[in-house]
Design an enzyme around this catalytic site. Sequence first.
Site, PDB file in Angstrom:
ATOM      1  N   HIS A 252       0.873  -1.173   0.000  1.00  0.00           N
ATOM      2  CA  HIS A 252       0.000   0.000   0.000  1.00  0.00           C
ATOM      3  C   HIS A 252       0.918   1.233   0.000  1.00  0.00           C
ATOM      4  O   HIS A 252       2.023   1.187   0.536  1.00  0.00           O
ATOM      5  CB  HIS A 252      -0.826  -0.050   1.292  1.00  0.00           C
ATOM      6  CG  HIS A 252      -1.910   0.960   1.403  1.00  0.00           C
ATOM      7  ND1 HIS A 252      -1.672   2.272   1.725  1.00  0.00           N
ATOM      8  CD2 HIS A 252      -3.253   0.853   1.259  1.00  0.00           C
ATOM      9  CE1 HIS A 252      -2.825   2.930   1.772  1.00  0.00           C
ATOM     10  NE2 HIS A 252      -3.803   2.098   1.497  1.00  0.00           N
TER      11      HIS A 252
ATOM     12  N   ASP B 175       3.017  -4.507   8.356  1.00  0.00           N
ATOM     13  CA  ASP B 175       1.831  -3.660   8.177  1.00  0.00           C
ATOM     14  C   ASP B 175       0.618  -4.572   8.370  1.00  0.00           C
ATOM     15  O   ASP B 175       0.288  -5.381   7.504  1.00  0.00           O
ATOM     16  CB  ASP B 175       1.864  -3.053   6.769  1.00  0.00           C
ATOM     17  CG  ASP B 175       0.560  -2.354   6.378  1.00  0.00           C
ATOM     18  OD1 ASP B 175      -0.424  -2.436   7.146  1.00  0.00           O
ATOM     19  OD2 ASP B 175       0.523  -1.744   5.304  1.00  0.00           O
TER      20      ASP B 175
ATOM     21  N   GLN C 154      -4.545  -4.946   7.230  1.00  0.00           N
ATOM     22  CA  GLN C 154      -5.559  -5.854   6.683  1.00  0.00           C
ATOM     23  C   GLN C 154      -5.549  -7.225   7.341  1.00  0.00           C
ATOM     24  O   GLN C 154      -6.378  -8.069   6.996  1.00  0.00           O
ATOM     25  CB  GLN C 154      -5.367  -6.007   5.165  1.00  0.00           C
ATOM     26  CG  GLN C 154      -5.547  -4.733   4.372  1.00  0.00           C
ATOM     27  CD  GLN C 154      -6.992  -4.220   4.398  1.00  0.00           C
ATOM     28  OE1 GLN C 154      -7.925  -4.940   4.753  1.00  0.00           O
ATOM     29  NE2 GLN C 154      -7.178  -2.967   4.023  1.00  0.00           N
TER      30      GLN C 154
ATOM     31  N   LYS D  80     -10.362  -0.010  10.785  1.00  0.00           N
ATOM     32  CA  LYS D  80     -10.541  -1.228   9.994  1.00  0.00           C
ATOM     33  C   LYS D  80     -10.864  -2.426  10.885  1.00  0.00           C
ATOM     34  O   LYS D  80     -11.194  -3.500  10.402  1.00  0.00           O
ATOM     35  CB  LYS D  80      -9.276  -1.524   9.183  1.00  0.00           C
ATOM     36  CG  LYS D  80      -9.023  -0.513   8.059  1.00  0.00           C
ATOM     37  CD  LYS D  80      -7.956  -1.016   7.123  1.00  0.00           C
ATOM     38  CE  LYS D  80      -7.314   0.072   6.285  1.00  0.00           C
ATOM     39  NZ  LYS D  80      -8.182   0.628   5.259  1.00  0.00           N
TER      40      LYS D  80
ATOM     41  N   CYS E  86      -4.796   2.363  -3.604  1.00  0.00           N
ATOM     42  CA  CYS E  86      -3.536   2.909  -3.078  1.00  0.00           C
ATOM     43  C   CYS E  86      -2.374   1.941  -3.309  1.00  0.00           C
ATOM     44  O   CYS E  86      -1.466   1.826  -2.486  1.00  0.00           O
ATOM     45  CB  CYS E  86      -3.642   3.271  -1.599  1.00  0.00           C
ATOM     46  SG  CYS E  86      -4.868   4.538  -1.274  1.00  0.00           S
TER      47      CYS E  86
END
Lengths: 130, 447
Positions: free
Chosen positions: B161, B238, B241, B264, B404
């Site tokens: 991303h 990261d 997600q 999220k 993104c």
Amino acid sequence: MTDSIYREIILDHYKNPHHHGRLDPADVSHEETNPLCGDEIRIDVRINDGLISEIAFDGRGCAVSQASASILTDMVVGRPVTEAIALSREDLLEELGIPVSPARMKCATLGLKTLKLGLTGATSIDDDKL
Amino acid sequence: MTSCRDAFPAPKPAPAPDRPMTTTHVIVEDRPAHVPPGTLGDRIRPDFPILNQLPSPGRPALAFLDTAASSQKPRAVIDALTTYYETTHANIHRGVYQLSEHATAQYEAARATVADFIGAPDPHEVVFTRNTTEGINLVANAWGRRNLRPGDLIILTVMEHHSNLVPWQLVAEETGAELGFVGMLPDGTLDLVSLDALLARAPKLVAFSHVSNALGTIHPAAEITRRAKAAGALVLVDGAQSTPHIPVDVVALGCDFLAFSGHKVLGPTGIGVLWGRREILDGMGPFMGGGSMIRRVELTHSTWADVPARFEAGTPAIAEAIGLGAALTYLKGIGLERVAEHEHQLLEYALDRLADVPGVTVLGPSDPARQAGVVSFTVDGVHPHDVAAILDEGNVAVRAGHHCCQPLLREMDLVATTRASFGPYTVQSEIDALVTGLRRVNAIFNG
């Protein structure tokens, strides 16, 4: 679902765009990208005696951005450069004849922005000043 | 003091970190083994007010398939925010009065809840940020600027991303460090051979997404981390997600940093988390300067507070942190294994249904076992923006665009895709609405 923006005019211009391609050489060539979705439009213009004698656009993007650019070329070809620069967002939307939501406004006006930046040589135009 | 205190309703005591702040959610803790977990969405959907709104006249019920962009919020989170503002709000770590002490206790309890959720051994390792982006920028600035030298290698992947790419571009430009990129295989998984080649160059840091937001690929994070650590690099995961959808445990991963976003993971916007290994955080200077992050301030210089306060300059998003705590408590009540199982069943159902729609090409891993609840696809001859706009006419909310991830899509020779993504509250009928909408897309464009 009656308010679909995918009316015949949009689909016709999308599938069979007018003035599609490149002009080489051209008096003005300009390319813009919609950073939100990556849509691209390039417009080439030939100018004679202050008139847009020939115009061509190329690019990739959604039906709204591509059809709108196609309709725009019909509006300005054979017209004075000054008139094309003075064309407003509302003029174009009227010609499109579809309800454009705020989210799609950047798509609908990408061609207009590309043409105006190319013709004026400006580095940017605020969307609400188009 | 007394009259002041009397002017306010008595604040509720700070909840213990392992207790839900409200109990409006309906979780069947002892579900019999024969009850199919695919019904998790049906069971918890009443907890999400936004999903139970009546649609505007003429529109069918909302099918919300854009959870990867931002999740919806359960009543427990909304109540936590409201209750906090109605009973407890004051600035934290400042007041000696009771209200401020209660607010501070709740804020710190939320930190402990976060630590527990990601398996962090020490709540001091949990830094509250605005979102994943800020967490990564914090590491890039506070660690990167101080430790990177010209020629040092930072390893990223081509699937990142923009939030795990642009901060490193900025810090590389400033320090003279170099960026190296792990490649992607045609099925949307990472090319670990190219990782090994890069690791042979003694990188300083490896930063990668646990789950791809654009394709849903679940990367082998523990394995990548193991190899990177063996090569002497620090590892940043990261988790934007992954944290909301699969169990994430920082000790099991073995990483040095984990960043994720509250919004999220069923929590509020404006709050995120950076977890960092204590000894590394202790050695880092501040990111932003201001109140709360100092020990002593002179006119021309200052000394820094201990972690995590060192990285939390200014008044933080107190209510949002408490709301995040409520969100994680709610999710833990369901169990991340069950969330992952539910979303995986939805994924398999979606892949099965989409296979029947002419012109639809699903991108990403060919092995669904390596895919989270994210389905990215194209429709022949139709731009994703048009797909999404026609789906919206049927009240189906999906994401269309580059997600993104412009470099990733360029690798696949695409400008944009349409993406449907699931959450614990997603139900099969939403996927049915998607399929119906896609048939309409075909009727309009390819009819």
